[in-house]
Design an enzyme around this catalytic site. Structure first.
Site, mmCIF file in Angstrom:
data_model
loop_
_atom_site.group_PDB
_atom_site.id
_atom_site.type_symbol
_atom_site.label_atom_id
_atom_site.label_comp_id
_atom_site.label_asym_id
_atom_site.label_seq_id
_atom_site.Cartn_x
_atom_site.Cartn_y
_atom_site.Cartn_z
ATOM 1 N N CYS A 137 0.829 -1.202 0.000
ATOM 2 C CA CYS A 137 0.000 0.000 0.000
ATOM 3 C C CYS A 137 0.868 1.260 0.000
ATOM 4 O O CYS A 137 1.874 1.346 0.714
ATOM 5 C CB CYS A 137 -0.917 0.001 1.218
ATOM 6 S SG CYS A 137 -2.048 1.416 1.274
ATOM 7 N N CYS A 161 0.404 4.784 6.876
ATOM 8 C CA CYS A 161 -0.239 4.639 8.185
ATOM 9 C C CYS A 161 0.730 3.940 9.135
ATOM 10 O O CYS A 161 1.173 2.821 8.873
ATOM 11 C CB CYS A 161 -1.531 3.839 8.057
ATOM 12 S SG CYS A 161 -2.704 4.529 6.865
ATOM 13 N N CYS A 195 0.420 0.111 10.246
ATOM 14 C CA CYS A 195 -0.007 -0.904 9.277
ATOM 15 C C CYS A 195 1.136 -1.761 8.739
ATOM 16 O O CYS A 195 2.117 -1.243 8.197
ATOM 17 C CB CYS A 195 -0.751 -0.236 8.126
ATOM 18 S SG CYS A 195 -1.507 -1.440 7.010
ATOM 19 N N CYS A 231 -16.520 -9.332 5.063
ATOM 20 C CA CYS A 231 -15.846 -8.080 4.728
ATOM 21 C C CYS A 231 -14.612 -8.369 3.885
ATOM 22 O O CYS A 231 -13.867 -9.310 4.160
ATOM 23 C CB CYS A 231 -15.429 -7.345 5.997
ATOM 24 S SG CYS A 231 -16.757 -7.160 7.204
ATOM 25 N N CYS A 274 -19.405 -6.086 3.183
ATOM 26 C CA CYS A 274 -18.658 -4.883 3.546
ATOM 27 C C CYS A 274 -17.336 -4.916 2.792
ATOM 28 O O CYS A 274 -16.805 -5.994 2.504
ATOM 29 C CB CYS A 274 -18.423 -4.835 5.052
ATOM 30 S SG CYS A 274 -17.527 -3.365 5.622
ATOM 31 N N CYS A 291 -19.214 2.242 7.626
ATOM 32 C CA CYS A 291 -18.502 1.538 8.689
ATOM 33 C C CYS A 291 -17.283 2.397 8.988
ATOM 34 O O CYS A 291 -16.383 2.513 8.148
ATOM 35 C CB CYS A 291 -18.099 0.138 8.221
ATOM 36 S SG CYS A 291 -17.146 -0.792 9.444
ATOM 37 N N ARG A 344 -18.217 -2.646 16.944
ATOM 38 C CA ARG A 344 -17.504 -3.882 16.622
ATOM 39 C C ARG A 344 -16.189 -3.970 17.399
ATOM 40 O O ARG A 344 -15.329 -3.101 17.281
ATOM 41 C CB ARG A 344 -17.244 -3.975 15.119
ATOM 42 C CG ARG A 344 -18.535 -3.858 14.306
ATOM 43 C CD ARG A 344 -18.371 -4.218 12.845
ATOM 44 N NE ARG A 344 -19.582 -3.906 12.097
ATOM 45 C CZ ARG A 344 -20.664 -4.689 12.037
ATOM 46 N NH1 ARG A 344 -20.667 -5.844 12.689
ATOM 47 N NH2 ARG A 344 -21.724 -4.326 11.342
#
Length: 334
Positions: free
Chosen positions: A58, A62, A65, A102, A133, A193, A269
């Site tokens: 990616c 972040c 991550c 998801c 999702c 979400c 969640r």
């Protein structure tokens, strides 16, 4: 006149949210439990399965991550999964008791070239009778519309943390970028979400800032994941937490309780980090209003409790899986 706490409000001030955090622990959990029971059955927990359909590489940075190309975490980048392989995972998830499936891809933003393949995955999962999702990075308005037409029920796009701490977590996209994607999702008619991660070195005020931001969105998140940071070796925030220590369990439960109070009708969640949570800590989270967990041995790229552990937990706490009356064979959203 006393407010009905189970009625959503959008005029929360940051000071009010901070005041909830400052309440005695027993009081805030009791209040959250009361709110929870006004809308949900406290004995029902929705079981969700989260699959990484495109892992690693990616472009975002972040700091938590494992999938960021900016950090050396030992994770190998992979291509987008084949549709049939994803549907096989969805069928296995349903057979294992999951009510929701998801799909997560490690992208900064969705590319138009990938939308048709994703639409096939979504419509296929929808046809199994599962709630759908996806989390695919930033979306344009047209992409959100196409995902909705394919049958996507929810789109996940977390704010991650409060606005004052945001730049300490990620710098490759802005807070406004996240709000823009959420707007596209709402405008397309999908459910949002949206939640965050706690235990990244932020202060309590930053956790209050995150929940204040969620509670003052034009519509509360339909789904609100609360993640505990899983410290991954090689990530800046993972290394920081290893040095400074993980979030206190009671503070984590307190955060769940405040989330339930300020977003009373959201599905809260209990997401990442469960693998290291004791049964007692998870029980307190459910008491405080969490009513969904992710099942399966992996949560994207990190460990998750095995099926036997979750079965024992449900038996101990007299919990049962939430079953939604959702017919199979529906290839697209109504």
């Amino acid at each position: 006149m006393t407010r009905d706490l189970a009625t959503p409000r959008h005029d929360w001030t940051l000071e009010e949210v901070e005041a909830l955090f400052e309440q005695p622990f027993m009081e805030v959990v009791f209040q959250a439990a009361e709110v929870h029971r006004r809308t949900f059955d406290p004995s029902e927990i929705q079981l969700s399965r989260l699959l990484s359909i495109k892992t690693g590489g990616c472009a975002e940075n972040c700091g938590y991550c494992s999938q960021s190309a900016s950090f050396d975490t030992g994770l190998k980048a992979e291509k987008l999964m084949d549709t049939q392989a994803v549907l096989a995972e969805a069928m296995a998830a349903k057979a294992g008791g999951a009510d929701r499936f998801c799909m997560g891809a490690a992208w900064r933003e969705l590319k138009d070239r990938d939308t048709p393949k994703l639409a096939a995955m979504i419509s296929g999962v929808k046809a199994l009778g599962l709630e759908t999702c996806a989390t695919l990075g930033m979306l344009t308005a047209d992409q959100a519309r196409q995902l909705k037409e394919a049958g996507l029920d929810y789109y996940n796009h977390n704010l991650d943390t409060g606005p004052d701490y945001y730049a300490d977590v990620v710098t490759t996209r802005t807070w406004q970028d996240r709000l823009e994607t959420l707007k596209h999702v709402r405008d397309a008619g999908m459910s949002t979400c949206c939640g965050g991660i706690v235990g990244m070195g932020e202060a309590r005020r930053d956790r209050a800032g995150l929940l204040h931001a969620l509670a003052t969105l034009p519509a509360h998140p339909d789904s609100l994941p609360v993640n505990a940071l899983v410290p991954v070796t090689g990530t800046p925030l993972g290394e920081r937490v290893k040095r400074e220590g993980e979030i206190d369990p009671i503070e984590f439960v307190r955060t769940v309780a405040v989330a339930r109070i300020v977003c009373p009708r959201s599905m809260v969640r209990l997401s990442a980090g469960r693998e290291t949570m004791s049964p007692e800590m998870q029980a307190l989270c459910f008491l405080a209003g969490a009513n969904s967990i992710f099942v399966g041995d992996r949560l994207l790229t990190t460990a998750n409790p095995d099926a036997d552990a979750d079965t024992r937990l449900f038996d101990q706490l007299d919990l049962r899986p939430m079953i939604t009356d959702r017919p199979a064979g529906v290839a697209s959203a109504a």
